[in-house]
Design a protein around this motif. Structure first.
Motif, short mmCIF file in Angstrom:
data_model
loop_
_atom_site.label_atom_id
_atom_site.label_comp_id
_atom_site.label_asym_id
_atom_site.label_seq_id
_atom_site.Cartn_x
_atom_site.Cartn_y
_atom_site.Cartn_z
N ILE A 1 0.85 -1.21 0.00
CA ILE A 1 0.00 0.00 0.00
C ILE A 1 0.88 1.25 0.00
N VAL A 2 1.88 1.26 0.86
CA VAL A 2 2.78 2.42 0.94
C VAL A 2 3.50 2.61 -0.38
N LEU A 3 4.03 1.54 -0.96
CA LEU A 3 4.75 1.64 -2.22
C LEU A 3 3.83 2.12 -3.34
N ALA A 4 2.60 1.63 -3.37
CA ALA A 4 1.64 2.06 -4.40
C ALA A 4 1.35 3.56 -4.27
N VAL A 5 1.14 4.02 -3.06
CA VAL A 5 0.86 5.45 -2.84
C VAL A 5 2.07 6.29 -3.25
N VAL A 6 3.26 5.85 -2.89
CA VAL A 6 4.47 6.59 -3.24
C VAL A 6 4.66 6.61 -4.76
N ALA A 7 4.46 5.47 -5.42
CA ALA A 7 4.65 5.39 -6.87
C ALA A 7 3.62 6.24 -7.62
N VAL A 8 2.37 6.20 -7.20
CA VAL A 8 1.34 7.00 -7.87
C VAL A 8 1.60 8.48 -7.64
N THR A 9 2.00 8.84 -6.43
CA THR A 9 2.34 10.24 -6.15
C THR A 9 3.51 10.68 -7.03
N GLY A 10 4.52 9.84 -7.15
CA GLY A 10 5.66 10.15 -8.01
C GLY A 10 5.26 10.29 -9.47
N LEU A 11 4.35 9.42 -9.93
CA LEU A 11 3.87 9.52 -11.31
C LEU A 11 3.13 10.83 -11.55
N VAL A 12 2.27 11.19 -10.61
CA VAL A 12 1.52 12.45 -10.75
C VAL A 12 2.50 13.62 -10.82
N LEU A 13 3.50 13.61 -9.97
CA LEU A 13 4.46 14.71 -9.94
C LEU A 13 5.33 14.76 -11.19
N VAL A 14 5.79 13.61 -11.66
CA VAL A 14 6.69 13.59 -12.81
C VAL A 14 5.95 13.86 -14.12
N LEU A 15 4.68 13.52 -14.19
CA LEU A 15 3.91 13.76 -15.41
C LEU A 15 3.21 15.11 -15.43
N ASN A 16 3.32 15.85 -14.36
CA ASN A 16 2.71 17.17 -14.27
C ASN A 16 3.35 18.08 -15.32
N PRO A 17 2.53 18.78 -16.14
CA PRO A 17 3.11 19.67 -17.15
C PRO A 17 4.01 20.76 -16.56
N ALA A 18 3.71 21.18 -15.34
CA ALA A 18 4.56 22.19 -14.71
C ALA A 18 5.96 21.65 -14.44
N THR A 19 6.07 20.36 -14.16
CA THR A 19 7.38 19.73 -13.95
C THR A 19 8.19 19.79 -15.24
N THR A 20 7.52 19.45 -16.35
CA THR A 20 8.18 19.51 -17.65
C THR A 20 8.68 20.91 -17.95
#
Length: 149
Positions: A115-134
């Motif tokens: 559960i912890v790893l899934a939450v961390v991975a999804v949070t990381g995906l949201v952050l890395v795919l955010n257009p503002a990050t790009t």
């Protein structure tokens, strides 16, 4: 001579690192450290002969340490606002999802870890795919446009 920022230099628009980049770097550093610690543990236990197959433990340990280097390098690149760091950060999050799924389908204490790893991975995906990050990392989308065109 071109005045555009290269992928190894920070974006000129980014004067300071946004919190989302710092959080993404932290997530990658945490995942990299976890992989490296797990790999070192397997190496030590394999060398001490405390596991059934020392050779398998040592091989897995070396592999985990090597895999842990990828998100650690990505975290450093993110902290320095390097455009190249987005790729390894994205790959790390994508690779964490099947591991989380496997842990979720296990028993006992592995389920909360999943559960912890899934939450961390999804949070990381949201952050890395955010257009503002790009944008902050200076990564352009679409074909290159010149001011003369």
């Amino acid at each position: 001579m071109s005045t555009e920022a290269t992928s190894s230099s920070p974006s000129p628009a980014a004067t300071e690192r946004p919190r989302r980049i710092t959080l993404l770097a932290g997530i990658n550093a945490l995942e990299g450290a976890a992989l490296a610690v797990g790999g070192i543990y397997l190496l030590v236990m394999g060398l001490l002969g405390r596991l059934e197959s020392a050779l398998q433990a040592e091989t897995a340990g070396i592999t985990l340490v090597a895999l842990g280097a990828i998100p650690l390098f990505a975290a450093r690149g993110l902290m320095l606002l390097r455009g190249w760091s987005r790729g390894p950060a994205l790959i790390t999050q994508i690779m964490a999802l099947p591991v989380a799924w496997t842990l979720l389908r296990s028993q006992g204490a592995l389920i909360p870890a999943g559960i912890v790893l899934a939450v961390v991975a999804v949070t990381g995906l949201v952050l890395v795919l955010n257009p503002a990050t790009t944008e902050v990392l200076g990564i352009r989308r679409g074909p290159a446009r010149t001011p003369d065109a």
